[in-house]
Motif scaffolding. Structure first.
Motif, short mmCIF file in Angstrom:
data_model
loop_
_atom_site.label_atom_id
_atom_site.label_comp_id
_atom_site.label_asym_id
_atom_site.label_seq_id
_atom_site.Cartn_x
_atom_site.Cartn_y
_atom_site.Cartn_z
N ALA A 13 11.18 1.59 -2.80
CA ALA A 13 10.76 0.48 -1.94
C ALA A 13 10.38 0.94 -0.53
O ALA A 13 9.53 0.33 0.10
CB ALA A 13 11.87 -0.57 -1.86
N THR A 14 10.99 2.00 -0.04
CA THR A 14 10.72 2.43 1.34
C THR A 14 9.72 3.58 1.42
O THR A 14 9.43 4.05 2.52
CB THR A 14 12.03 2.86 2.04
N ALA A 15 9.19 4.02 0.29
CA ALA A 15 8.19 5.10 0.32
C ALA A 15 6.97 4.64 1.10
O ALA A 15 6.47 3.54 0.90
CB ALA A 15 7.81 5.49 -1.10
N ARG A 16 6.52 5.47 1.98
CA ARG A 16 5.36 5.13 2.83
C ARG A 16 4.07 5.51 2.10
O ARG A 16 3.36 6.42 2.48
CB ARG A 16 5.46 5.85 4.17
N ILE A 17 3.80 4.74 1.04
CA ILE A 17 2.61 4.95 0.24
C ILE A 17 1.95 3.61 -0.02
O ILE A 17 2.58 2.55 0.15
CB ILE A 17 2.94 5.66 -1.10
N ALA A 18 0.71 3.65 -0.43
CA ALA A 18 -0.03 2.42 -0.70
C ALA A 18 0.61 1.66 -1.85
O ALA A 18 1.20 2.27 -2.74
CB ALA A 18 -1.48 2.77 -1.04
N PRO A 19 0.49 0.34 -1.86
CA PRO A 19 1.10 -0.46 -2.92
C PRO A 19 0.66 -0.05 -4.34
O PRO A 19 1.48 -0.07 -5.25
CB PRO A 19 0.68 -1.89 -2.60
N ALA A 20 -0.59 0.32 -4.54
CA ALA A 20 -1.03 0.74 -5.87
C ALA A 20 -0.31 2.02 -6.30
O ALA A 20 0.07 2.17 -7.47
CB ALA A 20 -2.54 0.93 -5.90
N THR A 21 -0.11 2.93 -5.37
CA THR A 21 0.63 4.15 -5.66
C THR A 21 2.11 3.83 -5.89
O THR A 21 2.76 4.40 -6.77
CB THR A 21 0.47 5.18 -4.52
N LEU A 22 2.62 2.91 -5.10
CA LEU A 22 4.01 2.47 -5.26
C LEU A 22 4.23 1.86 -6.65
O LEU A 22 5.27 2.08 -7.28
CB LEU A 22 4.35 1.45 -4.17
N LEU A 23 3.24 1.15 -7.13
CA LEU A 23 3.30 0.58 -8.48
C LEU A 23 3.39 1.71 -9.51
O LEU A 23 4.19 1.64 -10.45
CB LEU A 23 2.08 -0.30 -8.73
N ALA A 24 2.59 2.75 -9.34
CA ALA A 24 2.62 3.90 -10.26
C ALA A 24 3.97 4.61 -10.21
O ALA A 24 4.52 5.00 -11.25
CB ALA A 24 1.50 4.88 -9.92
N VAL A 25 4.54 4.74 -9.02
CA VAL A 25 5.86 5.37 -8.88
C VAL A 25 6.93 4.52 -9.58
O VAL A 25 7.83 5.06 -10.24
CB VAL A 25 6.20 5.60 -7.39
N THR A 26 6.82 3.22 -9.46
CA THR A 26 7.77 2.32 -10.11
C THR A 26 7.71 2.47 -11.63
O THR A 26 8.75 2.62 -12.28
CB THR A 26 7.49 0.86 -9.70
N VAL A 27 6.51 2.46 -12.18
CA VAL A 27 6.34 2.60 -13.64
C VAL A 27 6.87 3.96 -14.09
O VAL A 27 7.60 4.06 -15.08
CB VAL A 27 4.86 2.44 -14.03
N THR A 28 6.50 5.02 -13.38
CA THR A 28 6.90 6.37 -13.76
C THR A 28 8.41 6.55 -13.69
O THR A 28 9.04 7.10 -14.61
CB THR A 28 6.21 7.41 -12.85
N THR A 29 9.03 6.09 -12.61
CA THR A 29 10.48 6.22 -12.46
C THR A 29 11.20 5.46 -13.56
O THR A 29 12.13 5.98 -14.19
CB THR A 29 10.92 5.71 -11.08
N ALA A 30 10.78 4.23 -13.82
CA ALA A 30 11.40 3.44 -14.87
C ALA A 30 11.24 4.13 -16.22
O ALA A 30 12.19 4.17 -17.02
CB ALA A 30 10.79 2.04 -14.92
#
Length: 171
Positions: free
Chosen positions: A19-36
């Motif tokens: 949630a606090t990663a300083r990245i664009a929302p689209a990249t944040l979405l990719a990080v969320t999918v990958t981590t899960a």
């Protein structure tokens, strides 16, 4: 294993980091999918989603992002990732037993479609929410990182590694 990871604060730590990663929302979405996907391949997918959702939502709200697409991505990523291994989902154990598949043969057969599914989850959620990922709530400020019990995390990681080693043997 899932309980040990929860007890040491690992899920809260992961959720806050996402949630606090300083990245664009689209990249944040990719990080969320990958981590899960990665976490649910080794741990129970239900626990991953259940444990990460509240902290992830709070962190995204503090950031001013609508948590809905990220929670959908978390759930979809966890389901897709859990299909990769025999321990990611309880049904997989039955499939592996009936199919006479050990951990590594199951992984070899199921990881490619699971990875493709993770990409599909990202693309569908991104497409459905495109142009609205950044629109959201009023930012509430930064969150401090939750406490992480490092000894508990080491125990959980050791137990996970031991489990994987045991899966590589006839035991």
């Amino acid at each position: 294993l899932s309980a040990q990871f929860a007890a040491c604060g690992f899920y809260d730590w992961c959720s806050t980091r996402i949630a606090t990663a300083r990245i664009a929302p689209a990249t944040l979405l990719a990080v969320t999918v990958t981590t899960a996907g990665i976490l649910s391949a080794m741990l129970a997918n239900d626990v991953v989603v259940f444990a990460m959702t509240p902290v992830l939502c709070a962190g995204l709200a503090r950031r001013g992002l609508d948590p809905r697409p990220f929670v959908i991505a978390l759930a979809g990523g966890a389901n897709a990732g859990s299909a990769a291994t025999i321990i990611g989902n309880p049904q997989n154990i039955l499939i592996g037993e009936v199919g006479d598949l050990d951990f590594w043969r199951f992984l070899a057969a199921c990881a490619p479609p699971a990875l493709a599914s993770l990409a599909c989850v990202y693309l569908v959620v991104w497409w459905r929410w495109r142009g609205r990922l950044e629109a959201g709530l009023n930012p509430m400020g930064d969150a401090s990182a939750p406490a992480l019990d490092r000894l508990g995390l080491v125990k959980a990681l050791f137990a996970t590694l031991l489990l994987l080693v045991l899966f590589a043997t006839p035991l």
